[in-house]
Enzyme design. Structure first.
Site, short mmCIF file in Angstrom:
data_model
loop_
_atom_site.label_atom_id
_atom_site.label_comp_id
_atom_site.label_asym_id
_atom_site.label_seq_id
_atom_site.Cartn_x
_atom_site.Cartn_y
_atom_site.Cartn_z
N PRO A 235 74.66 -34.42 -27.65
CA PRO A 235 73.39 -33.68 -27.64
C PRO A 235 72.21 -34.50 -27.15
O PRO A 235 72.08 -35.68 -27.44
CB PRO A 235 73.20 -33.26 -29.09
CG PRO A 235 74.03 -34.18 -29.89
CD PRO A 235 75.19 -34.55 -29.01
N ASN A 236 71.38 -33.82 -26.39
CA ASN A 236 70.10 -34.31 -25.87
C ASN A 236 70.23 -35.34 -24.76
O ASN A 236 69.23 -35.74 -24.18
CB ASN A 236 69.20 -34.85 -26.99
CG ASN A 236 68.84 -33.77 -27.98
OD1 ASN A 236 68.41 -32.70 -27.58
ND2 ASN A 236 69.06 -34.03 -29.25
N ARG B 134 63.12 -37.49 -21.94
CA ARG B 134 62.88 -37.79 -23.35
C ARG B 134 62.83 -39.31 -23.58
O ARG B 134 63.71 -40.04 -23.12
CB ARG B 134 64.03 -37.18 -24.18
CG ARG B 134 64.05 -37.56 -25.61
CD ARG B 134 65.28 -36.92 -26.29
NE ARG B 134 65.41 -37.40 -27.64
CZ ARG B 134 66.40 -38.18 -28.06
NH1 ARG B 134 67.35 -38.54 -27.23
NH2 ARG B 134 66.44 -38.58 -29.30
N TYR C 241 65.08 -44.83 -23.21
CA TYR C 241 66.24 -44.48 -22.39
C TYR C 241 66.03 -44.66 -20.89
O TYR C 241 66.97 -44.50 -20.12
CB TYR C 241 66.64 -43.02 -22.66
CG TYR C 241 66.98 -42.78 -24.11
CD1 TYR C 241 68.11 -43.33 -24.69
CD2 TYR C 241 66.14 -42.01 -24.92
CE1 TYR C 241 68.41 -43.12 -26.03
CE2 TYR C 241 66.43 -41.79 -26.26
CZ TYR C 241 67.57 -42.36 -26.80
OH TYR C 241 67.86 -42.15 -28.12
N ASN D 272 79.34 -41.22 -25.66
CA ASN D 272 78.02 -41.39 -26.26
C ASN D 272 77.78 -40.08 -27.00
O ASN D 272 77.40 -39.07 -26.40
CB ASN D 272 76.94 -41.62 -25.20
CG ASN D 272 75.57 -41.85 -25.81
OD1 ASN D 272 75.34 -41.52 -26.97
ND2 ASN D 272 74.66 -42.39 -25.03
N ALA E 291 73.19 -38.07 -31.35
CA ALA E 291 72.92 -38.01 -32.79
C ALA E 291 74.16 -37.73 -33.61
O ALA E 291 74.23 -38.11 -34.79
CB ALA E 291 71.85 -36.95 -33.07
N GLU F 197 82.92 -46.25 -27.77
CA GLU F 197 81.62 -45.69 -28.16
C GLU F 197 80.52 -46.47 -27.46
O GLU F 197 80.51 -47.70 -27.51
CB GLU F 197 81.46 -45.82 -29.68
CG GLU F 197 80.10 -45.46 -30.20
CD GLU F 197 79.93 -45.80 -31.69
OE1 GLU F 197 78.81 -45.57 -32.18
OE2 GLU F 197 80.87 -46.30 -32.33
N HIS G 187 76.11 -46.58 -26.41
CA HIS G 187 74.74 -46.11 -26.59
C HIS G 187 73.86 -46.90 -25.63
O HIS G 187 74.02 -48.11 -25.51
CB HIS G 187 74.26 -46.34 -28.03
CG HIS G 187 75.16 -45.71 -29.03
ND1 HIS G 187 75.13 -44.37 -29.32
CD2 HIS G 187 76.15 -46.24 -29.78
CE1 HIS G 187 76.05 -44.09 -30.23
NE2 HIS G 187 76.70 -45.20 -30.51
N SER H 226 70.56 -47.32 -25.97
CA SER H 226 69.63 -48.13 -26.77
C SER H 226 70.42 -48.96 -27.78
O SER H 226 71.59 -48.69 -28.05
CB SER H 226 68.64 -47.23 -27.51
OG SER H 226 69.31 -46.47 -28.51
N ARG I 117 66.93 -49.75 -34.30
CA ARG I 117 66.10 -48.54 -34.34
C ARG I 117 65.97 -48.05 -35.78
O ARG I 117 66.13 -48.81 -36.73
CB ARG I 117 66.69 -47.49 -33.40
CG ARG I 117 66.63 -47.97 -31.93
CD ARG I 117 67.02 -46.93 -30.94
NE ARG I 117 66.12 -45.79 -30.98
CZ ARG I 117 66.41 -44.61 -30.47
NH1 ARG I 117 67.57 -44.40 -29.87
NH2 ARG I 117 65.54 -43.61 -30.53
#
Length: 148
Positions: A13-14, A21, A26, A77, A80, A103, A105, A107, A112
């Site tokens: 998602p996103n 965003r 990112y 990835n 969330a 997996e 990411h 960032s 975070r």
């Protein structure tokens, strides 16, 4: 060299909002830009890359299930969903003996917000790679090509 290996890059998602965003986190490149970069990279390594992005948990689970028959490895990835989707975790666990998952990411999730530091999918993936921007995906592809 793992010529002809089929690898799926699976985004949750996103991630379709990449480049729009939180550019400070990112970057300004879109997901399409990143996918084009990754496709060219994988081709230079003799691998065949496919892409899938969904904002829907069930769709992600369905493609994870299909991965055991259609791909040699998956770079995921989960966005969330990384932090709380036991359903995605269980889907990966159900196929990981057939198809390894890495997996990734963009960032550094460990620097975070506290909730982002937790990944419920790490223990069913070969490795977690985070904090290298789009190169996190590239590193995931390299790892899969090493182990396949």
């Amino acid at each position: 060299m793992s010529d002809g290996k089929k690898i799926l890059v699976l985004n949750g998602p996103n991630l379709n909002m990449t480049g729009i965003r939180k550019k400070d986190v990112y970057g300004a490149e879109t997901l399409d830009d990143i996918n084009k970069y990754l496709k060219e990279y994988a081709q230079s390594k003799g691998a065949d890359l496919s892409f899938y992005q969904s904002n829907h948990e069930g769709s992600i689970i369905d493609i994870i299930h299909k991965s055991k028959d259609e791909y040699d490895g998956v770079v995921i990835n989960a966005g969330a969903y990384t932090h709380y989707s036991y359903a995605i975790r269980d889907a990966i666990e159900s196929v990981k003996d057939f198809t390894p998952f890495v997996e990734v990411h963009m960032s550094d999730i460990h620097s975070r917000e506290d909730f982002r530091k937790i990944s419920v999918i790490t223990d069913v993936c070969v490795k977690q790679i985070s904090g290298f921007g789009k190169d996190s995906y590239k590193m995931g592809i390299d790892l899969l090509l090493e182990i396949l």
